[in-house]
Design an enzyme around this catalytic site. Structure first.
Site, mmCIF file in Angstrom:
data_model
loop_
_atom_site.group_PDB
_atom_site.id
_atom_site.type_symbol
_atom_site.label_atom_id
_atom_site.label_comp_id
_atom_site.label_asym_id
_atom_site.label_seq_id
_atom_site.Cartn_x
_atom_site.Cartn_y
_atom_site.Cartn_z
ATOM 1 C CD GLU A 135 43.028 7.244 10.156
ATOM 2 O OE1 GLU A 135 43.460 6.000 9.393
ATOM 3 O OE2 GLU A 135 42.479 7.570 10.322
ATOM 4 C CG PHE A 136 47.105 11.549 9.991
ATOM 5 C CD1 PHE A 136 48.328 12.615 10.549
ATOM 6 C CD2 PHE A 136 47.265 10.737 8.828
ATOM 7 C CE1 PHE A 136 49.496 11.789 10.448
ATOM 8 C CE2 PHE A 136 48.917 10.580 8.834
ATOM 9 C CZ PHE A 136 50.237 11.335 9.268
ATOM 10 N NE ARG A 171 40.609 16.510 13.228
ATOM 11 C CZ ARG A 171 39.804 17.705 12.434
ATOM 12 N NH1 ARG A 171 40.096 18.691 13.394
ATOM 13 N NH2 ARG A 171 38.827 17.085 12.124
ATOM 14 C CG ASN A 231 50.408 13.049 17.565
ATOM 15 O OD1 ASN A 231 49.264 13.209 16.343
ATOM 16 N ND2 ASN A 231 49.586 11.282 17.488
ATOM 17 C CB CYS A 239 46.971 9.856 20.227
ATOM 18 S SG CYS A 239 46.477 9.033 19.155
ATOM 19 C CE LYS A 248 49.421 5.205 21.722
ATOM 20 N NZ LYS A 248 50.199 6.059 20.274
HETATM 21 N N1 LIG Z 1 42.684 6.647 19.273
HETATM 22 C C1 LIG Z 1 43.331 7.642 17.901
HETATM 23 O O1 LIG Z 1 42.916 8.662 18.362
HETATM 24 C C2 LIG Z 1 44.301 7.547 17.138
HETATM 25 C C3 LIG Z 1 44.895 8.368 15.524
HETATM 26 C C4 LIG Z 1 45.771 8.402 15.529
HETATM 27 C C5 LIG Z 1 46.440 6.980 15.398
HETATM 28 N N2 LIG Z 1 46.308 5.922 16.190
HETATM 29 C C6 LIG Z 1 46.855 5.011 16.710
HETATM 30 O O2 LIG Z 1 46.213 3.852 16.480
HETATM 31 C C7 LIG Z 1 46.851 2.736 17.018
HETATM 32 C C8 LIG Z 1 45.078 2.197 17.856
HETATM 33 O O3 LIG Z 1 44.285 3.058 18.794
HETATM 34 P P1 LIG Z 1 43.038 2.622 19.111
HETATM 35 O O4 LIG Z 1 43.173 3.977 20.096
HETATM 36 O O5 LIG Z 1 42.645 2.555 18.122
HETATM 37 O O6 LIG Z 1 42.835 1.363 19.772
HETATM 38 P P2 LIG Z 1 42.163 1.151 20.899
HETATM 39 O O7 LIG Z 1 42.666 0.417 22.236
HETATM 40 O O8 LIG Z 1 40.996 1.631 21.218
HETATM 41 O O9 LIG Z 1 42.051 -0.095 20.214
HETATM 42 C C9 LIG Z 1 43.479 -1.548 19.917
HETATM 43 C C10 LIG Z 1 42.040 -3.086 19.756
HETATM 44 O O10 LIG Z 1 43.062 -3.936 19.389
HETATM 45 C C11 LIG Z 1 42.745 -4.832 20.169
HETATM 46 N N3 LIG Z 1 43.840 -6.087 19.461
HETATM 47 C C12 LIG Z 1 44.610 -6.442 20.923
HETATM 48 N N4 LIG Z 1 45.184 -6.792 20.379
HETATM 49 C C13 LIG Z 1 45.027 -7.415 19.838
HETATM 50 C C14 LIG Z 1 45.360 -8.470 18.281
HETATM 51 N N5 LIG Z 1 46.724 -10.027 19.037
HETATM 52 N N6 LIG Z 1 44.672 -9.299 18.027
HETATM 53 C C15 LIG Z 1 43.246 -8.586 17.652
HETATM 54 N N7 LIG Z 1 42.969 -7.532 17.725
HETATM 55 C C16 LIG Z 1 44.046 -7.141 18.720
HETATM 56 C C17 LIG Z 1 42.009 -4.625 21.003
HETATM 57 O O11 LIG Z 1 41.061 -5.182 21.846
HETATM 58 C C18 LIG Z 1 41.142 -3.161 21.003
HETATM 59 O O12 LIG Z 1 40.307 -3.413 20.839
HETATM 60 C C19 LIG Z 1 47.437 3.108 18.159
HETATM 61 O O13 LIG Z 1 48.545 2.369 17.911
HETATM 62 C C20 LIG Z 1 47.320 4.812 18.101
HETATM 63 O O14 LIG Z 1 48.360 5.147 18.755
HETATM 64 C C21 LIG Z 1 45.013 5.945 17.254
#
Ligand SMILES: NC(=O)c1ccc[n+]([C@@H]2O[C@H](COP(=O)([O-])OP(=O)(O)OC[C@H]3O[C@@H](n4cnc5c(N)ncnc54)[C@H](O)[C@@H]3O)[C@@H](O)[C@H]2O)c1
Length: 469
Positions: free
Chosen positions: A158-159, A161, A233, A285, A288
């Protein structure tokens, strides 16, 4: 809108990425169920409320209507799904490696609920190279009845922002799909057809940008797709660290980083974006993902000195605000410092690895009283930064009242629009440390310190130990 072939989609993890993905896919016409283990989050979503702040997402959710459901139950989401997206968090561990326990748990729960029809498991979480194979193995080991060649694991990083997630989801630069099985990749490309062809009707509140045509489709091996996310990233983090390094030198030699960036950014090989000097990068991101990439290198006995340096420069940049404050105020003990902006960037309430956290913690350590304001993230900070001692201000003006200095940590529009002349008159000592370029001219009797640029309102190296008011 062109008729689409609706997929049944399950989104596992409804955080910043999962929510954006679920709502976007439902808006495009797919039948989506979002699943999370956090029952409070699911309750809110069922009531039509978003657990995060993301501009435009609530409106898009409303338009997705009945095509979107929420559950905590894998048995309700997984068996019928054609595509299952893993969007759980991969937070950093102390040694820099991402913690994959949520991915593992999600994979096991998915495996136990597969039903033998052809299903694609899509890894959207950011995970190290090799995780796709590991997830495939977890599924094989945990499926009640394993059918080879029925479950395809595909990587689709996912990209988006935070703050512009709706725009980024509907009008991405590229869609990366990596997998070892042609069938899995083909299905995901089919799912994304409305995006790839841009055949959907653009929502009024997020119109298709004029120059935008279509996203590039990048199909790769599983490992390359996983690496693309980290490399992207890491490169962006590197650009910011580079700008900060040059900015700090600009201060020594009396050059202006904004002029320098304008000059180098016109070179098409460099480009002007992601070269803003300031408080350094933050968010969930960059820190990490750079740490994860370096730790992957370490696993193979391979040093990554360029990336290490980007991290070192960023760590140093986190102290710039304090150094500037100390240069002006000398001792910070007993001083009142306003902090404007807590979120790591505007448009989000995400506080993960926000530079403001480090600044507040350091100020408190040094004996200052901190009064902080953020237009959106203060509620979240009350929960997530409960260990920090700071006062909350209901408005930016209130934060500045009686302050010896103000730090601008996030470039919220509200701070750009602030009547800085009036606000600075409320200060005890009119010193602004603007790390985000929101103050364009110095209010009367005020010094505005900037990063990599001459200060406004007074010669750059004037010492203001006695204040400027
Ligand atoms: N936040 C960003 O801008 C962004 C952008 C690109 C990629 N990412 C990547 O995407 C991934 C998710 O990031 P995020 O920011 O959305 O995380 P987040 O912490 O906001 O959300 C993760 C969700 O997963 C849920 N969860 C955890 N374990 C679970 C399970 N076993 N079953 C169901 N749900 C479960 C949590 O309760 C939480 O709601 C990460 O790997 C991150 O690096 C994030």
């Amino acid at each position: 809108m062109r008729e689409i072939k609706p997929f049944k989609v399950a989104i596992v993890g409804t955080g910043y990425v999962g929510l954006g993905t679920a709502i976007m896919l439902a808006y495009l016409g797919h039948d989506v169920v979002g699943l999370d283990v956090d029952a409070a989050k699911v309750d809110m979503l069922r009531r039509g409320q978003l657990p995060i702040y993301e501009p435009g997402l609530a409106e898009l959710m409303q338009q997705a209507g009945e095509r979107l459901r929420w559950t905590t139950d894998y048995a309700e989401a997984i068996p019928e799904a054609d595509a299952i997206f893993i969007c759980v968090g991969t937070p950093p561990q102390a040694d820099g490696r991402p913690d994959l326990k949520y991915v593992a748990e999600a994979a096991r729960c998915i495996a136990r609920n597969l039903n033998g029809k052809v299903q694609v498991v899509v890894n959207k979480s950011t995970v190290p190279v090799g995780t796709g194979d590991w997830v495939a193995r977890l599924i094989e080991d945990n499926a009640l009845e394993y059918h080879a060649n029925r479950y395809f694991v595909v990587s689709n990083p996912e990209f988006l922002r935070e703050g512009t997630a709706v725009h980024d989801s509907l009008y991405p630069d590229r869609i990366v799909v990596g997998g070892e099985h042609e069938e899995g990749v083909k299905r995901l490309v089919e799912l994304y057809a409305p995006l790839l062809e841009q055949s959907f009707e653009a929502p009024e509140f997020a119109p298709r940008p004029q120059a935008y045509t279509r996203p590039a489709l990048v199909t790769t091996s599983l490992g390359s797709a996983e690496m693309i996310k980290y490399a992207a990233n890491a490169f962006l983090a590197l650009k910011i660290s580079f700008a900060n390094e040059v900015a700090n030198l600009c201060e020594h030699v009396d050059a202006d980083i904004e002029e320098v960036v304008r000059g180098i950014g016109c070179d098409a090989r460099i480009g002007p974006r992601f070269l803003a000097a300031g408080a350094g990068w933050g968010g969930s991101c960059f820190g990490k993902d750079t740490a994860a990439l370096i730790s992957t290198g370490a696993d193979y006995g391979y040093d990554m000195p360029i990336l290490q340096a980007a991290v070192t420069v960023n760590t140093r940049q986190r102290h710039v605000a304090i150094t500037k404050l100390q240069r002006h105020l000398r001792r910070l003990k007993g001083k009142r410092v306003a902090v404007l902006g807590m979120a790591f960037k505007p448009g989000t309430d995400d506080l993960r690895d926000a530079p403001a956290y480090d600044c507040i913690a350091r100020l408190v350590d040094l004996g200052a009283t901190v009064v902080a304001h953020d237009p959106i993230a203060m509620d979240r900070a009350r929960r997530e930064w409960a260990n920090l001692e700071y006062e909350e201000a209901p408005t930016a003006q209130a934060a500045l009242k009686g302050a010896d200095a103000v730090l601008v940590m996030t470039e919220w529009q509200e701070y750009k629009d602030l009547d800085w002349s009036a606000a600075c008159r409320l200060m005890r000592n009119r010193l602004v440390i603007d790390l985000r370029g929101v103050v364009t001219s110095a209010p009367a009797a005020t010094v505005v310190e900037r990063v990599g640029r001459p200060s406004l309102g007074a010669p750059q190296d004037t010492t203001l130990a006695e204040g400027v008011a």
